[in-house]
Design a protein around this motif. Structure first.
Motif, PDB file in Angstrom:
ATOM      1  N   ASN A  97       0.799  -1.220   0.000  1.00  0.00           N
ATOM      2  CA  ASN A  97       0.000   0.000   0.000  1.00  0.00           C
ATOM      3  C   ASN A  97       0.834   1.274   0.000  1.00  0.00           C
ATOM      4  O   ASN A  97       0.371   2.307  -0.480  1.00  0.00           O
ATOM      5  CB  ASN A  97      -0.915   0.038   1.230  1.00  0.00           C
ATOM      6  CG  ASN A  97      -1.811  -1.181   1.321  1.00  0.00           C
ATOM      7  OD1 ASN A  97      -2.237  -1.722   0.303  1.00  0.00           O
ATOM      8  ND2 ASN A  97      -2.099  -1.612   2.534  1.00  0.00           N
ATOM      9  N   ALA A  98       2.051   1.197   0.585  1.00  0.00           N
ATOM     10  CA  ALA A  98       2.843   2.422   0.732  1.00  0.00           C
ATOM     11  C   ALA A  98       4.317   2.098   0.922  1.00  0.00           C
ATOM     12  O   ALA A  98       4.682   0.978   1.294  1.00  0.00           O
ATOM     13  CB  ALA A  98       2.334   3.245   1.920  1.00  0.00           C
ATOM     14  N   ARG A  99       5.130   3.116   0.679  1.00  0.00           N
ATOM     15  CA  ARG A  99       6.571   3.029   0.887  1.00  0.00           C
ATOM     16  C   ARG A  99       6.930   3.872   2.107  1.00  0.00           C
ATOM     17  O   ARG A  99       6.546   5.032   2.226  1.00  0.00           O
ATOM     18  CB  ARG A  99       7.297   3.563  -0.348  1.00  0.00           C
ATOM     19  CG  ARG A  99       8.813   3.757  -0.185  1.00  0.00           C
ATOM     20  CD  ARG A  99       9.134   5.240  -0.271  1.00  0.00           C
ATOM     21  NE  ARG A  99      10.541   5.480  -0.577  1.00  0.00           N
ATOM     22  CZ  ARG A  99      11.379   6.153   0.209  1.00  0.00           C
ATOM     23  NH1 ARG A  99      10.951   6.664   1.351  1.00  0.00           N
ATOM     24  NH2 ARG A  99      12.626   6.348  -0.156  1.00  0.00           N
ATOM     25  N   VAL A 100       7.682   3.254   3.044  1.00  0.00           N
ATOM     26  CA  VAL A 100       8.150   3.973   4.227  1.00  0.00           C
ATOM     27  C   VAL A 100       9.642   3.717   4.382  1.00  0.00           C
ATOM     28  O   VAL A 100      10.163   2.708   3.912  1.00  0.00           O
ATOM     29  CB  VAL A 100       7.397   3.533   5.509  1.00  0.00           C
ATOM     30  CG1 VAL A 100       5.950   3.986   5.457  1.00  0.00           C
ATOM     31  CG2 VAL A 100       7.486   2.028   5.708  1.00  0.00           C
TER      32      VAL A 100
ATOM     33  N   ALA B 215      13.629   4.918   6.597  1.00  0.00           N
ATOM     34  CA  ALA B 215      14.471   5.687   7.500  1.00  0.00           C
ATOM     35  C   ALA B 215      15.710   6.103   6.701  1.00  0.00           C
ATOM     36  O   ALA B 215      16.385   5.213   6.169  1.00  0.00           O
ATOM     37  CB  ALA B 215      14.872   4.864   8.724  1.00  0.00           C
ATOM     38  N   PRO B 216      16.012   7.421   6.592  1.00  0.00           N
ATOM     39  CA  PRO B 216      15.278   8.555   7.153  1.00  0.00           C
ATOM     40  C   PRO B 216      13.811   8.533   6.723  1.00  0.00           C
ATOM     41  O   PRO B 216      13.470   8.040   5.653  1.00  0.00           O
ATOM     42  CB  PRO B 216      16.010   9.766   6.582  1.00  0.00           C
ATOM     43  CG  PRO B 216      17.374   9.260   6.250  1.00  0.00           C
ATOM     44  CD  PRO B 216      17.190   7.849   5.826  1.00  0.00           C
ATOM     45  N   TRP B 217      12.963   9.116   7.597  1.00  0.00           N
ATOM     46  CA  TRP B 217      11.521   8.966   7.437  1.00  0.00           C
ATOM     47  C   TRP B 217      11.008   9.636   6.164  1.00  0.00           C
ATOM     48  O   TRP B 217      11.301  10.787   5.861  1.00  0.00           O
ATOM     49  CB  TRP B 217      10.783   9.558   8.632  1.00  0.00           C
ATOM     50  CG  TRP B 217       9.288   9.556   8.453  1.00  0.00           C
ATOM     51  CD1 TRP B 217       8.468  10.625   8.298  1.00  0.00           C
ATOM     52  CD2 TRP B 217       8.452   8.393   8.379  1.00  0.00           C
ATOM     53  NE1 TRP B 217       7.163  10.216   8.140  1.00  0.00           N
ATOM     54  CE2 TRP B 217       7.120   8.852   8.180  1.00  0.00           C
ATOM     55  CE3 TRP B 217       8.683   7.017   8.464  1.00  0.00           C
ATOM     56  CZ2 TRP B 217       6.039   7.979   8.080  1.00  0.00           C
ATOM     57  CZ3 TRP B 217       7.606   6.150   8.358  1.00  0.00           C
ATOM     58  CH2 TRP B 217       6.312   6.619   8.167  1.00  0.00           C
ATOM     59  N   LYS B 218      10.245   8.873   5.427  1.00  0.00           N
ATOM     60  CA  LYS B 218       9.520   9.368   4.259  1.00  0.00           C
ATOM     61  C   LYS B 218       8.413   8.367   3.969  1.00  0.00           C
ATOM     62  O   LYS B 218       8.611   7.151   4.102  1.00  0.00           O
ATOM     63  CB  LYS B 218      10.451   9.487   3.044  1.00  0.00           C
ATOM     64  CG  LYS B 218       9.760  10.003   1.778  1.00  0.00           C
ATOM     65  CD  LYS B 218      10.735  10.090   0.610  1.00  0.00           C
ATOM     66  CE  LYS B 218      10.044  10.556  -0.664  1.00  0.00           C
ATOM     67  NZ  LYS B 218      10.987  10.615  -1.814  1.00  0.00           N
ATOM     68  N   VAL B 219       7.261   8.866   3.611  1.00  0.00           N
ATOM     69  CA  VAL B 219       6.157   7.981   3.246  1.00  0.00           C
ATOM     70  C   VAL B 219       5.598   8.425   1.902  1.00  0.00           C
ATOM     71  O   VAL B 219       5.445   9.615   1.630  1.00  0.00           O
ATOM     72  CB  VAL B 219       5.051   7.983   4.333  1.00  0.00           C
ATOM     73  CG1 VAL B 219       4.528   9.390   4.599  1.00  0.00           C
ATOM     74  CG2 VAL B 219       3.902   7.061   3.927  1.00  0.00           C
TER      75      VAL B 219
END
Length: 386
Positions: free
Chosen positions: A250-253, A255-259
């Motif tokens: 459903n999504a890409r997450v 570190a470093p944080w990004k969605v």
């Protein structure tokens, strides 16, 4: 008041000492040990450890009733030192990598279980806000089933880094960047994804002809659910831009944080899923920050386990799993084989002797220095930004 001993007074010992000093009401550093006692004396003076005993041989401390020991020595010392203290009734926090072989890991775990003592392996990157929060986001399953994981463990070390007498050898350091630098990223990957079933890898030494070991490796992983992963381990990357990316259904997450989230148009092309992105961003932002981070947080975790009888976040089994994956990377890169996990006890790479005999030796170490002048060490912080 728990009595603490620091075994090994090299650069990483400062992080342990500073960590314990944050909990002066719970523990006290009563001893320091190093093969070069003057280094231990220097740390004693630097941190004001008045009354702490300084010894050259750690065995002089085995009868002192030490409650917890931080093992900060070169990797080939980890198993014998840890086992001796576990048998003497001490809890052990051992620096990464856990040991020089899976055989030694098993002996350490057995000693901890036999004596009813805690064995924890340092993986301080887990105790950072970005990775703790990323783990919680993945566990929420908002991103969906993980399809692909990418790990960039990018570091840079000068040629002289491997001049130190124990570095850059399979016998004493146990490996190169895959073992000693990417170990934290590999630990985090296993924490979030579980163990892969297959590994195919390549490694090389492209810039350090004073080391037997690799300074660059690339591994491809296949997980039980069909997901794929890749790990690049390096000490030749300028800028040390470290990164962990998880591509969910459903999504890409990361570190470093990004969605980033996408939904499908009628023709299959992507459309930005702003609602899901906002939902995941809200979850991430509402997660509480850790009270302590890094080595101090892991020390707090170990002290708490001793005080309450509870579990530690990173135990010997977890430390062994990390070394098993690293060993499988070395096996695949040295033999060209597609390696199946888990590795069996009769595998040639299970023992330190077997690994040394079968792994690729890039260069022979022809000279060395006993010690570097005392200097601050720099560590990558890329995963902690944003």
């Amino acid at each position: 008041m728990l009595k603490v001993a620091i075994i090994g007074a090299g650069a990483i010992s400062s992080a342990h000492i500073q960590g314990y000093l944050q909990f002066k009401e719970r523990c006290q550093i009563v001893a320091l040990c190093d093969l070069y006692p003057e280094k231990a004396e220097e740390k004693k003076q630097q941190f004001g450890l008045d009354g702490a005993k300084v010894v050259k041989d750690y065995k002089a401390l085995l009868q002192d009733g030490i409650d917890i020991v931080s093992v900060c020595m070169p990797p080939y010392f980890h198993a014998p030192v840890s086992i001796d203290f576990l048998n003497a009734g001490s809890h052990v926090l051992v620096e990464k990598p856990m040991a020089a072989s899976l055989e030694e890991c098993d002996a350490m775990i057995e000693a901890a279980e036999k004596n009813g003592k805690i064995l924890s392996v340092v993986a301080q990157n887990r105790f950072t806000n970005p990775l703790m929060k990323l783990k919680s986001v993945l566990d929420s399953e908002l991103a969906g089933r993980i399809l692909h994981a990418q790990v960039n463990s990018f570091w840079w070390r000068g040629h002289c880094y491997y001049d130190l007498w124990w570095r850059g050898t399979w016998e004493k350091e146990g490996g190169g960047c895959t073992l000693n630098h990417a170990v934290h990223h590999i630990d985090a990957l296993l924490w979030m994804m579980g163990r892969p079933t297959q590994v195919q890898a390549f490694m090389s030494n492209v810039a350090h002809d004073n080391a037997e070991v690799e300074d660059l490796s690339i591994a491809m992983l296949k997980f039980p659910n069909g997901a794929l992963g890749q790990i690049t381990s390096s000490v030749v990357h300028h800028g040390e831009e470290q990164l962990m990316i998880f591509q969910g259904q459903n999504a890409r997450v990361s570190a470093p944080w990004k969605v980033t989230a996408s939904t499908s148009l009628q023709n299959g092309f992507p459309k930005k899923d702003e609602e899901l992105e906002q939902q995941i961003e809200q979850l991430y932002s509402e997660l509480a920050d850790l009270q302590y981070t890094g080595h101090a947080a892991q020390i707090d975790n170990v002290l708490g386990a001793i005080e309450t009888g509870g579990p530690v976040l990173i135990d010997g089994v977890s430390g062994r799993s990390t070394l098993e994956l690293i060993t499988s990377i070395y096996k695949s890169a040295s033999t060209g084989e597609l390696v199946q996990l888990p590795l069996a006890k009769d595998d040639p790479f299970y023992t330190q002797a077997g690994l040394k005999q079968n792994v690729t030796h890039f260069y022979e170490k022809s000279s060395h220095v006993e010690n570097f002048a005392t200097q601050q060490i720099t560590i990558g912080t890329s995963l902690e930004t944003k």
